[in-house]
Design a protein around this motif. Structure first.
Motif, PDB file in Angstrom:
ATOM      1  N   ARG A  32     -40.924  -2.519  14.477  1.00  0.00           N
ATOM      2  CA  ARG A  32     -40.024  -3.268  14.698  1.00  0.00           C
ATOM      3  C   ARG A  32     -38.737  -1.742  14.855  1.00  0.00           C
ATOM      4  O   ARG A  32     -37.578  -1.818  14.919  1.00  0.00           O
ATOM      5  CB  ARG A  32     -39.619  -4.750  13.656  1.00  0.00           C
ATOM      6  N   LEU A  33     -39.462  -0.922  13.796  1.00  0.00           N
ATOM      7  CA  LEU A  33     -38.406   0.454  12.911  1.00  0.00           C
ATOM      8  C   LEU A  33     -38.224   0.869  14.077  1.00  0.00           C
ATOM      9  O   LEU A  33     -38.923   1.380  15.650  1.00  0.00           O
ATOM     10  CB  LEU A  33     -39.065   1.350  12.388  1.00  0.00           C
ATOM     11  N   THR A  34     -36.918   1.423  14.498  1.00  0.00           N
ATOM     12  CA  THR A  34     -36.254   2.288  15.640  1.00  0.00           C
ATOM     13  C   THR A  34     -35.572   3.428  14.493  1.00  0.00           C
ATOM     14  O   THR A  34     -35.291   3.414  14.219  1.00  0.00           O
ATOM     15  CB  THR A  34     -35.010   1.972  17.064  1.00  0.00           C
ATOM     16  N   THR A  94     -27.573  -7.591  10.609  1.00  0.00           N
ATOM     17  CA  THR A  94     -27.250  -9.005  10.006  1.00  0.00           C
ATOM     18  C   THR A  94     -27.945  -8.601   8.316  1.00  0.00           C
ATOM     19  O   THR A  94     -27.487  -9.125   7.402  1.00  0.00           O
ATOM     20  CB  THR A  94     -27.774 -10.009  10.500  1.00  0.00           C
ATOM     21  N   PHE A  95     -28.681  -7.603   8.518  1.00  0.00           N
ATOM     22  CA  PHE A  95     -28.859  -7.055   7.003  1.00  0.00           C
ATOM     23  C   PHE A  95     -28.963  -5.306   6.965  1.00  0.00           C
ATOM     24  O   PHE A  95     -29.176  -4.739   8.117  1.00  0.00           O
ATOM     25  CB  PHE A  95     -30.656  -7.825   6.824  1.00  0.00           C
ATOM     26  N   GLN A  96     -28.684  -4.945   5.545  1.00  0.00           N
ATOM     27  CA  GLN A  96     -29.258  -3.502   5.960  1.00  0.00           C
ATOM     28  C   GLN A  96     -29.857  -3.192   4.494  1.00  0.00           C
ATOM     29  O   GLN A  96     -29.891  -4.402   3.051  1.00  0.00           O
ATOM     30  CB  GLN A  96     -27.720  -3.226   5.050  1.00  0.00           C
ATOM     31  N   ILE A  97     -30.840  -1.981   4.061  1.00  0.00           N
ATOM     32  CA  ILE A  97     -31.331  -1.861   3.076  1.00  0.00           C
ATOM     33  C   ILE A  97     -30.776  -0.603   2.599  1.00  0.00           C
ATOM     34  O   ILE A  97     -30.964   0.675   3.628  1.00  0.00           O
ATOM     35  CB  ILE A  97     -32.994  -1.798   3.363  1.00  0.00           C
ATOM     36  N   ILE A 120     -31.052  -2.710   9.616  1.00  0.00           N
ATOM     37  CA  ILE A 120     -30.464  -0.688   9.572  1.00  0.00           C
ATOM     38  C   ILE A 120     -31.167  -0.802   8.081  1.00  0.00           C
ATOM     39  O   ILE A 120     -30.918  -1.264   7.248  1.00  0.00           O
ATOM     40  CB  ILE A 120     -29.398  -0.361   9.872  1.00  0.00           C
ATOM     41  N   ILE A 121     -32.190   0.567   8.096  1.00  0.00           N
ATOM     42  CA  ILE A 121     -31.987   1.092   7.211  1.00  0.00           C
ATOM     43  C   ILE A 121     -31.607   2.292   6.564  1.00  0.00           C
ATOM     44  O   ILE A 121     -32.107   3.688   7.741  1.00  0.00           O
ATOM     45  CB  ILE A 121     -33.913   0.833   6.262  1.00  0.00           C
ATOM     46  N   LEU A 125     -32.706  -0.309  12.708  1.00  0.00           N
ATOM     47  CA  LEU A 125     -32.784   1.634  12.430  1.00  0.00           C
ATOM     48  C   LEU A 125     -33.133   2.110  11.698  1.00  0.00           C
ATOM     49  O   LEU A 125     -32.764   1.329  10.079  1.00  0.00           O
ATOM     50  CB  LEU A 125     -31.308   1.040  13.005  1.00  0.00           C
ATOM     51  N   LEU A 126     -33.759   3.001  11.009  1.00  0.00           N
ATOM     52  CA  LEU A 126     -34.141   3.744   9.990  1.00  0.00           C
ATOM     53  C   LEU A 126     -33.693   5.708  10.218  1.00  0.00           C
ATOM     54  O   LEU A 126     -33.997   6.100  11.555  1.00  0.00           O
ATOM     55  CB  LEU A 126     -35.338   3.760  10.196  1.00  0.00           C
TER      56      LEU A 126
END
Length: 290
Positions: free
Chosen positions: A246-248, A285-288, A226-227, A268-269
């Motif tokens: 890939r960006l949702t 599993t990761f976040q920005i 997720i971003i 997710l964006l």
């Protein structure tokens, strides 16, 4: 306003750390001048800054508040009495406004609100903002209801929370659930060259941030994540700049989550998924965080 919120209920309040802000926003009121009514200009003794100091005047006189709102209420009641009987939506709006003004008049002698007179291009707006949230909560939320459950993952100290919310600690039962997340997975990495993301410098800052995001996505190419962005504007710029399938992205949270579940390697964006979303296991599993 008079009988309280959710009167006589058992209430569960999620994301309870936002309660103070929510009550402030809920009870902030703005009353705008209309064709047949103008708020009187306050004397220097009625305000904090003086009537010629800027467009936002802080009112300190209870008498000025009470008299101004009483006159405003009289005009509203006259409009309701003399208006067209066919205009039901307008009548309902006026009745609601009358209730709000009446509440403010009834409580102007209590230290609940701060009052401002805002001048916007010659049209004045009388604004009341809560400054004593605990008193409002006690009267309209705590006393009228049976049992209250406050839930949050970010209340770090229950004594501080109870003190800020006006809850006697001896009347509160506190339960802290054990965390199910593995601390070893809580690795936080910062971009080596932090960028200025203020509105004035955002365009230049985003150019360098985009490259970092591309690299992170490549390093996690088989994972979901997720971003978090500051605004929808930043999210849409990121979406168009990267052109990564890939960006949702969808302003509807339910649609975005549904797409995320069904799409392989989805990221997710959004600026609106910081709270209330449970991405268990491999769903993120990761976040920005931008």
């Amino acid at each position: 306003y008079r009988n309280g919120l959710f009167y006589g209920r058992n209430v569960v309040f999620d994301e309870a750390h936002n309660l103070n802000k929510l009550v402030t926003n809920f009870y902030t009121r703005e009353f705008e001048e209309f064709s047949n009514f103008r708020f009187p200009s306050p004397s220097r003794g009625d305000c904090f800054k003086g009537k010629n100091f800027g467009e936002d005047i802080q009112i300190t006189s209870k008498e000025y508040v009470e008299q101004s709102l009483t006159d405003y209420l009289s005009e509203l009641e006259y409009k309701l009495k003399t208006g067209s009987k066919k205009d039901i939506p307008l009548d309902d709006k006026l009745k609601d406004l009358i209730r709000q003004v009446t509440y403010q008049i009834d409580n102007c002698d209590k230290p609940y609100f701060a009052y401002n007179l805002v001048d916007n291009k010659g049209v004045k707006t009388f604004k009341s903002t809560p400054i004593n949230v605990t008193s409002i909560l006690s009267k309209t939320f705590y006393k009228p209801n049976k049992k209250l459950i406050f839930m949050s993952a970010t209340i770090l100290n229950e004594e501080v929370f109870c003190d800020e919310m006006g809850i006697p600690l001896k009347e509160a039962f506190v339960y802290r659930m054990p965390c199910s997340f593995n601390p070893k997975n809580h690795v936080i990495k910062f971009i080596k060259e932090p960028q200025n993301m203020s509105s004035k410098n955002r365009v230049k800052g985003l150019d360098k941030v985009f490259k970092s995001v591309e690299k992170i996505l490549e390093n996690h190419k088989d994972e979901k994540g997720i971003i978090h962005t500051q605004t929808y504007a930043v999210a849409t710029k990121l979406l168009s700049r990267l052109e990564n399938p890939r960006l949702t992205f969808d302003r509807s949270i339910s649609k975005a989550l549904k797409l995320h579940d069904s799409k392989r390697g989805s990221v997710l964006l959004s600026p609106a998924l910081k709270e209330g979303v449970d991405l268990k296991g491999d769903k993120s599993t990761f976040q920005i965080i931008l």
